[in-house]
Design a protein around this motif. Sequence first.
Motif, PDB file in Angstrom:
ATOM      1  N   GLN A 159       0.835  -1.200   0.000  1.00 57.36           N
ATOM      2  CA  GLN A 159       0.000   0.000   0.000  1.00 57.36           C
ATOM      3  C   GLN A 159       0.869   1.248   0.000  1.00 57.36           C
ATOM      4  OE1 GLN A 159      -3.718   0.030   0.220  1.00 57.36           O
ATOM      5  NE2 GLN A 159      -3.153   2.054  -0.592  1.00 57.36           N
ATOM      6  N   GLY A 160       1.973   1.206   0.772  1.00 56.32           N
ATOM      7  CA  GLY A 160       2.897   2.336   0.789  1.00 56.32           C
ATOM      8  C   GLY A 160       3.534   2.565  -0.565  1.00 56.32           C
ATOM      9  N   LEU A 161       3.941   1.488  -1.225  1.00 54.25           N
ATOM     10  CA  LEU A 161       4.515   1.613  -2.566  1.00 54.25           C
ATOM     11  C   LEU A 161       3.545   2.299  -3.513  1.00 54.25           C
ATOM     12  CD1 LEU A 161       6.176  -1.891  -3.201  1.00 54.25           C
ATOM     13  CD2 LEU A 161       7.363   0.296  -2.947  1.00 54.25           C
ATOM     14  N   THR A 162       2.317   1.843  -3.504  1.00 53.43           N
ATOM     15  CA  THR A 162       1.342   2.416  -4.437  1.00 53.43           C
ATOM     16  C   THR A 162       0.966   3.843  -4.049  1.00 53.43           C
ATOM     17  OG1 THR A 162      -0.457   1.316  -3.217  1.00 53.43           O
ATOM     18  CG2 THR A 162       0.416   0.192  -5.140  1.00 53.43           C
ATOM     19  N   ASP A 163       0.955   4.141  -2.755  1.00 61.52           N
ATOM     20  CA  ASP A 163       0.722   5.533  -2.345  1.00 61.52           C
ATOM     21  C   ASP A 163       1.795   6.438  -2.952  1.00 61.52           C
ATOM     22  OD1 ASP A 163      -1.502   4.898  -0.851  1.00 61.52           O
ATOM     23  OD2 ASP A 163      -0.472   4.941   1.078  1.00 61.52           O
ATOM     24  N   GLY A 164       3.062   5.969  -2.916  1.00 58.53           N
ATOM     25  CA  GLY A 164       4.148   6.752  -3.485  1.00 58.53           C
ATOM     26  C   GLY A 164       4.027   6.911  -4.986  1.00 58.53           C
ATOM     27  N   LEU A 165       3.654   5.834  -5.670  1.00 53.62           N
ATOM     28  CA  LEU A 165       3.470   5.890  -7.119  1.00 53.62           C
ATOM     29  C   LEU A 165       2.379   6.894  -7.489  1.00 53.62           C
ATOM     30  CD1 LEU A 165       3.662   2.062  -7.764  1.00 53.62           C
ATOM     31  CD2 LEU A 165       5.162   3.727  -8.875  1.00 53.62           C
ATOM     32  N   TRP A 166       1.265   6.825  -6.794  1.00 55.39           N
ATOM     33  CA  TRP A 166       0.167   7.747  -7.073  1.00 55.39           C
ATOM     34  C   TRP A 166       0.560   9.187  -6.773  1.00 55.39           C
ATOM     35  CZ3 TRP A 166      -4.626   6.900  -9.255  1.00 55.39           C
ATOM     36  CH2 TRP A 166      -5.008   5.572  -9.448  1.00 55.39           C
ATOM     37  N   ALA A 167       1.270   9.384  -5.654  1.00 55.95           N
ATOM     38  CA  ALA A 167       1.639  10.751  -5.262  1.00 55.95           C
ATOM     39  C   ALA A 167       2.570  11.388  -6.283  1.00 55.95           C
ATOM     40  CB  ALA A 167       2.296  10.734  -3.878  1.00 55.95           C
ATOM     41  N   GLU A 168       3.572  10.625  -6.761  1.00 54.45           N
ATOM     42  CA  GLU A 168       4.512  11.195  -7.724  1.00 54.45           C
ATOM     43  C   GLU A 168       3.845  11.406  -9.075  1.00 54.45           C
ATOM     44  OE1 GLU A 168       8.110  12.992  -8.524  1.00 54.45           O
ATOM     45  OE2 GLU A 168       7.358  12.183  -6.622  1.00 54.45           O
ATOM     46  N   ALA A 169       2.974  10.480  -9.474  1.00 51.46           N
ATOM     47  CA  ALA A 169       2.239  10.662 -10.723  1.00 51.46           C
ATOM     48  C   ALA A 169       1.397  11.926 -10.670  1.00 51.46           C
ATOM     49  CB  ALA A 169       1.345   9.447 -10.987  1.00 51.46           C
ATOM     50  N   GLU A 170       0.725  12.127  -9.547  1.00 53.41           N
ATOM     51  CA  GLU A 170      -0.107  13.327  -9.398  1.00 53.41           C
ATOM     52  C   GLU A 170       0.749  14.588  -9.453  1.00 53.41           C
ATOM     53  OE1 GLU A 170      -3.509  15.152  -6.370  1.00 53.41           O
ATOM     54  OE2 GLU A 170      -2.327  13.409  -5.762  1.00 53.41           O
ATOM     55  N   ALA A 171       1.947  14.537  -8.849  1.00 49.78           N
ATOM     56  CA  ALA A 171       2.831  15.698  -8.860  1.00 49.78           C
ATOM     57  C   ALA A 171       3.252  16.076 -10.276  1.00 49.78           C
ATOM     58  CB  ALA A 171       4.063  15.426  -8.005  1.00 49.78           C
ATOM     59  N   ALA A 172       3.315  15.082 -11.161  1.00 51.73           N
ATOM     60  CA  ALA A 172       3.698  15.330 -12.545  1.00 51.73           C
ATOM     61  C   ALA A 172       2.495  15.554 -13.453  1.00 51.73           C
ATOM     62  CB  ALA A 172       4.517  14.151 -13.073  1.00 51.73           C
ATOM     63  N   GLY A 173       1.297  15.485 -12.900  1.00 53.18           N
ATOM     64  CA  GLY A 173       0.088  15.675 -13.685  1.00 53.18           C
ATOM     65  C   GLY A 173      -0.392  14.437 -14.387  1.00 53.18           C
ATOM     66  N   ALA A 174       0.081  13.267 -13.959  1.00 54.24           N
ATOM     67  CA  ALA A 174      -0.276  12.000 -14.603  1.00 54.24           C
ATOM     68  C   ALA A 174      -1.154  11.168 -13.674  1.00 54.24           C
ATOM     69  CB  ALA A 174       0.992  11.226 -14.965  1.00 54.24           C
ATOM     70  N   GLY A 175      -1.647  10.038 -14.193  1.00 55.39           N
ATOM     71  CA  GLY A 175      -2.435   9.112 -13.397  1.00 55.39           C
ATOM     72  C   GLY A 175      -1.839   7.717 -13.461  1.00 55.39           C
ATOM     73  N   VAL A 176      -2.155   6.895 -12.469  1.00 57.91           N
ATOM     74  CA  VAL A 176      -1.804   5.474 -12.517  1.00 57.91           C
ATOM     75  C   VAL A 176      -3.017   4.762 -13.094  1.00 57.91           C
ATOM     76  CG1 VAL A 176      -1.074   3.446 -11.209  1.00 57.91           C
ATOM     77  CG2 VAL A 176      -0.307   5.715 -10.501  1.00 57.91           C
ATOM     78  N   VAL A 177      -2.884   4.222 -14.303  1.00 56.52           N
ATOM     79  CA  VAL A 177      -4.068   3.768 -15.035  1.00 56.52           C
ATOM     80  C   VAL A 177      -4.205   2.252 -15.112  1.00 56.52           C
ATOM     81  CG1 VAL A 177      -4.129   5.875 -16.426  1.00 56.52           C
ATOM     82  CG2 VAL A 177      -2.887   3.874 -17.288  1.00 56.52           C
ATOM     83  N   GLY A 178      -3.220   1.493 -14.618  1.00 54.12           N
ATOM     84  CA  GLY A 178      -3.347   0.039 -14.672  1.00 54.12           C
ATOM     85  C   GLY A 178      -2.037  -0.644 -14.346  1.00 54.12           C
ATOM     86  N   GLY A 179      -2.037  -1.969 -14.460  1.00 59.14           N
ATOM     87  CA  GLY A 179      -0.827  -2.721 -14.173  1.00 59.14           C
ATOM     88  C   GLY A 179      -1.103  -4.193 -13.986  1.00 59.14           C
ATOM     89  N   ASP A 180      -0.189  -4.866 -13.293  1.00 58.62           N
ATOM     90  CA  ASP A 180      -0.303  -6.306 -13.092  1.00 58.62           C
ATOM     91  C   ASP A 180       0.454  -6.687 -11.822  1.00 58.62           C
ATOM     92  OD1 ASP A 180      -1.054  -8.924 -13.649  1.00 58.62           O
ATOM     93  OD2 ASP A 180       0.735  -9.329 -14.838  1.00 58.62           O
ATOM     94  N   VAL A 181       0.075  -7.810 -11.240  1.00 57.10           N
ATOM     95  CA  VAL A 181       0.713  -8.342 -10.041  1.00 57.10           C
ATOM     96  C   VAL A 181       1.076  -9.793 -10.293  1.00 57.10           C
ATOM     97  CG1 VAL A 181       0.465  -8.796  -7.580  1.00 57.10           C
ATOM     98  CG2 VAL A 181      -0.670  -6.809  -8.593  1.00 57.10           C
ATOM     99  N   ALA A 182       2.294 -10.185  -9.871  1.00 57.01           N
ATOM    100  CA  ALA A 182       2.744 -11.556 -10.055  1.00 57.01           C
ATOM    101  C   ALA A 182       3.585 -11.995  -8.872  1.00 57.01           C
ATOM    102  CB  ALA A 182       3.557 -11.693 -11.350  1.00 57.01           C
ATOM    103  N   ALA A 183       3.700 -13.306  -8.687  1.00 60.15           N
ATOM    104  CA  ALA A 183       4.526 -13.856  -7.615  1.00 60.15           C
ATOM    105  C   ALA A 183       5.982 -13.870  -8.046  1.00 60.15           C
ATOM    106  CB  ALA A 183       4.066 -15.264  -7.277  1.00 60.15           C
ATOM    107  N   SER A 184       6.874 -13.583  -7.084  1.00 59.65           N
ATOM    108  CA  SER A 184       8.305 -13.544  -7.369  1.00 59.65           C
ATOM    109  C   SER A 184       9.068 -13.809  -6.085  1.00 59.65           C
ATOM    110  CB  SER A 184       8.690 -12.176  -7.947  1.00 59.65           C
ATOM    111  OG  SER A 184      10.082 -12.024  -8.039  1.00 59.65           O
ATOM    112  N   ALA A 185      10.326 -14.250  -6.221  1.00 61.61           N
ATOM    113  CA  ALA A 185      11.162 -14.501  -5.048  1.00 61.61           C
ATOM    114  C   ALA A 185      11.620 -13.209  -4.395  1.00 61.61           C
ATOM    115  CB  ALA A 185      12.366 -15.349  -5.445  1.00 61.61           C
ATOM    116  N   GLN A 186      11.613 -12.088  -5.137  1.00 69.43           N
ATOM    117  CA  GLN A 186      11.999 -10.809  -4.574  1.00 69.43           C
ATOM    118  C   GLN A 186      11.113  -9.711  -5.136  1.00 69.43           C
ATOM    119  OE1 GLN A 186      15.944 -10.793  -7.203  1.00 69.43           O
ATOM    120  NE2 GLN A 186      15.848  -8.985  -5.918  1.00 69.43           N
TER     121      GLN A 186
END
Length: 324
Positions: A115-142
């Motif tokens: 949630q913190g990661l995505t809060d940061g992504l949204w905040a920086e996108a908003e600062a630049a006048g952009a939006g977070v419009v989509g993506g994907d989630v997957a399992a990984s070792a790191q």
Amino acid sequence: MPTSSTPAEKKITLASLGEFGLIASVTAGRTQPASTLLGPGDDAAVVAAPDGRVVACTDVLVEGVHFRMDWSTPEQVGRKAAAANLADVAAMGAVPTALLVGLACPADTDVELLQGLTDGLWAEAEAAGAGVVGGDVAASAQLVLSVTALGSLDGLDPVTRSGARPGDVLAVAGRLGWSAAGLAVLGRGFRSPVAVVGAHRVPEPPYAAGPQAARAGATAMIDVSDGLLADLGHVAVASGVVVDVRSAAFSVTGRLADVGQALGVDPLHWILTGGEDHALAAAFPGSVPEGWLVIGEVRAGAAAVLVDGRPYEGGPAGWEHFSR
């Protein structure tokens, strides 16, 4: 009142919340700029491209390589991931419009961290006048973040690396060397001065300076992500010119000078070779826009980057992943 025998509060992990639960959690209540015609929730997003062209770039950030969770908060990592891509859009002379985010992580990852990661992504996108419009989630070792940024040229021509011409002046917008100084401080086990450590954790790209340079007739431009000399090397090769940087153009004052003195490092080295500040460097055929600092010139000759007319002898010109 809790006692020593009281079970610790159970953390909510990605495994317990699930992929779609996470997506619902991090997208709920978010607002989008006018350029987002259709945001998260469908098979794909729809982003406006008024002049029919879309600037696109992507970066991959790997935990332990690009960021450390013991050095930065999740929100700071998210902001940095977004900034690295949004700065590339600005370096083309475009206005950022949207981010797409790919996230790979272990199933036991704490949802609060995500949630913190995505809060940061949204905040920086908003600062630049952009939006977070989509993506994907997957399992990984790191933990791995893959961020794609989109931008609009708004009727302007893209400013590439290949247009610099002999006689152009070289200029930068944004700060240089601060992130490298912050990294050096963190690497020594310290957490202050806050100003330089903060610059490494969350860069401050001059997003508006990219379109500003394009409107002013910039012939070439690049995001300084790996180091000023290293990135100017890309401009020199693409344009087939000599780029000569004047070291006297940079004034080293304040915290950067203090940190250099404390660590026994010439701050000019950080300015010339340090990465991740995401300043913009550009070549102009004449005067430069307000807010840009003239730091050198472009000359005819075999592609090369010089400092005060000579090859730089202070060490590597910047970061290169596969050479270390």
